[in-house]
Every structure is written in structure tokens, then in C-alpha cells.
Design an enzyme around this catalytic site. Structure first.
Site, PDB file in Angstrom:
ATOM      1  N   THR A   1      -0.236   1.371   6.552  1.00  0.00           N
ATOM      2  CA  THR A   1      -0.014   0.235   5.646  1.00  0.00           C
ATOM      3  C   THR A   1       0.174  -1.011   6.495  1.00  0.00           C
ATOM      4  OG1 THR A   1       1.606  -0.761   4.119  1.00  0.00           O
ATOM      5  CG2 THR A   1       2.421   0.965   5.557  1.00  0.00           C
ATOM      6  N   GLY A   2      -0.185  -2.159   5.950  1.00  0.00           N
ATOM      7  CA  GLY A   2       0.021  -3.402   6.708  1.00  0.00           C
ATOM      8  C   GLY A   2      -1.120  -4.366   6.544  1.00  0.00           C
ATOM      9  N   ASP A   3      -1.325  -5.231   7.529  1.00  0.00           N
ATOM     10  CA  ASP A   3      -2.414  -6.216   7.506  1.00  0.00           C
ATOM     11  C   ASP A   3      -3.742  -5.464   7.552  1.00  0.00           C
ATOM     12  OD1 ASP A   3      -0.440  -8.132   7.805  1.00  0.00           O
ATOM     13  OD2 ASP A   3      -0.721  -8.316   9.965  1.00  0.00           O
ATOM     14  N   GLY A   4      -4.390  -5.333   6.405  1.00  0.00           N
ATOM     15  CA  GLY A   4      -5.574  -4.491   6.313  1.00  0.00           C
ATOM     16  C   GLY A   4      -6.639  -4.833   7.335  1.00  0.00           C
TER      17      GLY A   4
ATOM     18  N   THR B   1       0.850  -1.180   0.000  1.00  0.00           N
ATOM     19  CA  THR B   1       0.000   0.000   0.000  1.00  0.00           C
ATOM     20  C   THR B   1       0.894   1.241   0.000  1.00  0.00           C
ATOM     21  OG1 THR B   1      -1.695  -1.156   1.223  1.00  0.00           O
ATOM     22  CG2 THR B   1      -1.648   1.222   1.495  1.00  0.00           C
TER      23      THR B   1
ATOM     24  N   ARG C   1     -13.159  -7.996  -1.894  1.00  0.00           N
ATOM     25  CA  ARG C   1     -12.659  -7.704  -0.542  1.00  0.00           C
ATOM     26  C   ARG C   1     -12.314  -6.227  -0.446  1.00  0.00           C
ATOM     27  NH1 ARG C   1      -7.217  -5.690   1.175  1.00  0.00           N
ATOM     28  NH2 ARG C   1      -6.949  -6.338   3.340  1.00  0.00           N
ATOM     29  N   MET C   2     -12.873  -5.555   0.557  1.00  0.00           N
ATOM     30  CA  MET C   2     -12.471  -4.179   0.860  1.00  0.00           C
ATOM     31  C   MET C   2     -11.477  -4.223   2.011  1.00  0.00           C
ATOM     32  SD  MET C   2     -14.747  -0.882   2.029  1.00  0.00           S
ATOM     33  CE  MET C   2     -15.437  -1.578   3.536  1.00  0.00           C
ATOM     34  N   GLY C   3     -10.364  -3.556   1.865  1.00  0.00           N
ATOM     35  CA  GLY C   3      -9.374  -3.480   2.940  1.00  0.00           C
ATOM     36  C   GLY C   3      -9.502  -2.183   3.716  1.00  0.00           C
ATOM     37  N   ASP C   4      -8.436  -1.822   4.410  1.00  0.00           N
ATOM     38  CA  ASP C   4      -8.467  -0.645   5.275  1.00  0.00           C
ATOM     39  C   ASP C   4      -8.245   0.660   4.516  1.00  0.00           C
ATOM     40  OD1 ASP C   4      -5.726  -1.790   5.003  1.00  0.00           O
ATOM     41  OD2 ASP C   4      -5.218   0.131   5.926  1.00  0.00           O
TER      42      ASP C   4
END
Lengths: 326, 326
Positions: A238-241, A187, A215-218
Site C-alpha cells: 500500500t502507498g504511493d501507487g 488500499t 488511472r491504473m495504480g499498483d
């Protein structure tokens, strides 16, 4: 109001950066990419542009660069498609815009800004966001032009990539629908302070490699993928959404700043919270209205760069702080 | 751990409730709807079900009830379609699930729970969420079965409803794409505490009347439409979705509880923040792991009910607190 010295910070994503380990050319591409994006964003500020102009320009530069997981070169879904999320926020008004799962727009962050400025909504999804793009004159592109050889290789190398059809995937993964954690995030994002003292953030992503379609992430979520408020500062994460969504990481970091933590303390404490509460990995960049910078990551690496004239600083791994002249 | 006395709170949405002013039958339908939902959720707790079971059951009851703007009877988009958002969260693990713009599922909150429990993701959107519903055996329905005479009348009465085709709407609204504020919200939600001391929330909505197709509101967003954390409590929100998203209202309220505010203080202070920062209107219900309840709204009305055995309390307008036996 006293005129502020403009500051701009970018990141190119947290992760293992496995692809650049032992490959000087790949490492150089990442470093050059974040430095170039920082320069692009800073140019806007130097010309008198707003913090919104700056974060948008910086993130567009990273979206256009196939080295990063956003725009051109985005990670692909299980079905091999591009589905991009992005958001942007103005710390002066708290106005925000975001787009979710868009497939055929070269610069999702630019579209997110149009949603913010030209609708009464904050978020538009998928084909409806694309229809809006065409309405406001933001061209759409053939989705295939956003797919690279590298993103296809990355998809095919995933153990969870079992089949090109989702039905087959469902059948082969009973009781565990979804994807394994992908350590190679990417990201991108930017935070900026302009000469008027206004802060802003922007974040953009292709999401997780081999994610479920839809899939929607953060990244498109105000408070998870980023936050900007002139009262305390701005953040891009950024990272594990999924972990970032569960902890509202960006808003958590701004809460800590509201309580008096410095930018660096707030980002470090926020990432500890992410690890402690949900075992998440990631990183974030932070900037206060006073121009204080915070950069931290609990992943193996996170590419970042900032311009605090007359120097550009940049790095990828822990302890790095390279510089060159603006 | 000491066994907790179960508590359940529901809301049927904040707004002017213009439709029920001077209409005793309409008012009665709203009151009966929230009381019935509270009973349904509380039954789960009484049978030893979890707080997740309880909020899901309560919200499904409201989704099935055409009086409320969720599930059957949802508000419609500018094009006359149903597009529903929902989310659910477990305060024990911080696990969460949400669905965005689903059109053909009778109980979006049930699907959101399946996303939480049967994928590694938090959010799925639109047709992809529907495909997942079919995969996990959650039946889909003909979208037309979710549309009511009332929702059609509500759409056609909106001044911004200019045309059935979005292109025409765009042409007729240059520079101001989107919808005017609709005072008659009606998002539904529930919060619960079970005998193990675990809290949970669920929120579900048809969104804003005459919204742009593809608009995502606050209800599917963890931290805006709701939040649940055993360390401080749980919240479900309702109101101007875009304002709630910009202020991360649910996480704001739990943050105030972390800082020591009571449930009632936290919800009142959170709603003041919503008004002060972005001029937003809305309401929220709050519950702590100790069983303390907070209910407040800055709109003209918000239907709510709670069960704190042996009484059910309910009301719509400021100052009301009706009771009946469980």
C-alpha cells in the site's frame, strides 16, 4: 508435508490517517475494521479453506466496510466516479488474476479471482471486466451505491479538485495534468498461509483521491501491488501507487526473502529501497511459508491486524501492538 | 562521467514465425523491419538524443510497420477490434509511462511517453488514455485504419474464434473463457544506452490474437513487459504475456544483473526461470550501462537487431547473426 499452523495478516492502508487524529470513534472504526477482516479471513483457514479463500474473504470484508478505500467507500476520480483496482495470487501455482478500473462491482477482489480461475488471462479492464462479471454470475451494482458522503467530502476538499469536468481540469492545470500526492491512502490487502503450506495475497483499492479517470495504480499489478510464491512468501503493499510501480515493490520484497532476509528484514529493506530510489511512501505486510510475519510502513500510520492463534494483534501507528483473544 | 558509445537493440517479437517459414518475402519483411527500426533508433542516439528518444523512435518504426503485432497490423480481439498496450521507462529516474487497451492511437508508445512526462500517473487505460492523447495534441485515428487483411485472416484462422459476439463465445466455451495460447506472438520492443550512460526501454503490442476484449497483457506493466535502471541495465520482453506477468520477467532479469550476471547470462537464466516456474515461452533483449548486450529466446524464433557501430547485427532463428554496415 507437515501441517502448518494457519496465519492471516491484513492491512487497511498506509497514510497519515489524518481523519482519525483526535477522533476516537474514527480510530475505533479503523481498528474494528481490520480486526474483523482478520477474523473473517482466519475463519476460512480454520474451516480448512485455502489461503486464497482466506485472503479473498478478508479483503471482501474490507471492501464492504466504508471506512476503507476499496469497494464501498472508495476514493473518487476527478469526475466523482468510482474506479477500483484489485488483484489476487496463488503462491502454489503462481496463478494470478486482476481487474482494473471497475466501477460497478461490489467486490473487485472476488472478480479478480474469477478472472484467474475462469479465463486464460490474468487481467481484464473496466467495462470488459464488468461484462465478464455478469457472464460468470457475479452481480453488478449501481456505481452510486459505492459512493459515500465521506468519499465525496474527501474529493471536494482536494486542492486539485477544480472542476467536475476533466476538460476544465486540463485547462486549469496546463503542463501538470494529474493529481497531487494524496497522503491519505487506504488500499487494503491480506496475506495468508494455510494448513497445506500454501501462501496467497490479495489487494484492493479505490486508488488515489481525485485521480485522473482511467488511472491504473499498483494494486492490480502482479509484482507491485502484491506477490505470492510458495518458495519464499507473500506480500501485499500500500502507498504511493506510482512509486510502487516504478520499483516493483512486492517482487522486490520477495527477492530479498529469496536471498535469505527474514520477513521483517525484507519488508523494512524493501520500503527503504522505495524511499531511496523514488522518494515513495507506503507500507507492506509479509508472510513466509514458515509462518513468519513482517509488517512495516514508512508512512505516518498503517492499520494492520494479524491472527496467529490464539491471539489477534493489531495497530495503526508506529510502536503499537494491541492484542485480544481470537 | 565518461562518454559512452551509444548502443541500440530491438526485437520484433518471439514466436514460431510460422508465417515466414518457407516464404522468403515474409522473412525479408521481418528482417528489414527490425533493421530499419534499429537504424531509426540509432539515428536518434547519433544525433545526441537520449535513450528515451531512441527507444521511442525504434518502437514507433515497428508500430508503423504492418509486419509486426503493434500499432498498425496489431492482432485483434475476439470481437475483431484493435486493443494495444505499451510502456516506456527511463533508467535514470525510474520514471515510467504506460497505456492499456488503446484502440485509436497510431503510436501507443508515444502516448505512453506523454503519460510519463505530462501526468503524475504511470498508467492510463482505454478511452481515457485516448482522451488524454487528444488533450496533449497526439492525434487519434479511426481504429479501422490499424486493421490489416492479415490481422483479420489471423483472427479468423484461430480455432477459438467461434463467433463475432462475445456472448456466443461465452456460451460456446463454458468453463474455459479466454483464448488458447497463440504461438505467433510479435510484441515489439527496444532498449538503448545513450552517450550520457542512461538506459531506457520501450515495449508495444497488439496482444494475443483472439484475446478477450479488455485483456491487459504484460507489455504495459513495469517489471513484466520491460524494466530500465541505470544501476544494472534495461530489458524489453516478448512472449506468453500471462506467464511473463506471473514471473515479473523483466524485473527478474534486472535482478539477476544486480547480482552480478552478465547481460547474456541474465536473459538466459530469466527465460529458464519463465519455463521452469510457469511453463512460459518468450524472449528478451537486454543492455547494460556498460554497453553489454544480451539477446535470447526459448521460442522457435525471435526477430532482433542491434547497432553497435559500425555494424548492424540481426537474426530470427537460433544461431543466426547476420551483419551489414550502419
Amino acid at each position: 508435508m507437515t501441517e502448518r499452523r494457519p496465519v492471516l495478516v491484513v492491512h487497511g492502508g498506509a497514510g497519515t490517517h489524518a481523519a482519525i487524529a483526535g477522533c476516537p470513534e474514527a480510530r475505533k472504526a479503523v481498528e474494528e475494521g481490520v480486526v474483523q477482516a482478520a477474523r473473517r479471513g482466519y475463519d476460512e483457514l480454520r474451516k480448512g479453506g485455502s489461503s486464497l479463500d482466506a485472503v479473498e474473504a478478508a479483503v471482501m470484508s474490507l471492501e464492504d466496510n466504508a471506512t476503507f478505500n476499496a469497494g464501498h467507500g472508495s476514493c473518487l476520480t476527478l469526475e466523482g466516479a468510482v474506479e477500483m483496482d484489485a488483484s489476487i495470487m496463488d503462491g502454489h501455482s503462481l496463478d494470478a488474476g486482476s481487474v482494473v478500473c471497475v466501477s460497478n462491482v461490489a467486490n473487485p477482489v472476488h472478480l479478480a479471482r474469477a478472472v484467474m480461475e475462469q479465463t486464460k488471462h490474468v487481467s481484464l479492464i473496466s467495462d470488459r471486466a464488468s461484462a465478464f462479471a455478469e457472464h460468470v454470475g457475479i452481480g453488478t451494482v449501481n456505481p452510486s451505491t459505492l459512493i459515500t458522503e465521506k468519499s465525496l467530502r474527501r474529493l471536494h476538499s482536494q486542492p486539485q479538485f477544480q472542476a467536475s469536468r476533466l476538460d476544465d481540469f486540463y485547462k486549469q492545470n496546463p503542463g501538470s495534468t494529474g493529481t497531487a500526492k494524496d497522503d491519505n491512502h487506504g488500499t487494503v490487502g491480506a496475506v495468508a498461509l494455510d494448513s497445506h503450506g500454501n501462501v496467497a495475497y490479495a489487494t484492493s483499492t479505490g486508488g488515489i483521491n481525485a485521480k485522473m479517470p482511467g488511472r491504473m495504480g499498483d494494486s492490480p499489478i502482479i509484482g507491485s501491488g502484491g506477490y505470492a510464491d510458495n518458495r519464499c512468501g507473500c506480500v501485499s503493499t500500500t502507498g504511493d501507487g506510482e512509486a510502487l510501480m516504478k520499483t516493483c515493490l512486492a517482487r522486490q520484497i520477495t527477492f530479498l526473502m529469496e536471498q535469505g532476509r527474514s520477513a521483517q528484514q525484507a519488508v523494512e529493506e524493501g520500503l527503504s529501497y522505495l524511499q531511496d530510489r523514488v522518494g515513495g511512501s507506503g507500507g507492506a505486510i509479509v508472510l513466509t511459508p514458515q509462518g513468519d510475519i513482517g509488517i512495516s510502513f514508512v508512512s505516518k500510520g498503517m492499520s494492520w491486524a494479524y491472527v496467529n492463534s490464539p491471539q489477534i494483534h493489531y495497530g495503526i501507528y508506529h510502536g503499537e501492538d494491541n492484542t485480544e483473544a481470537v
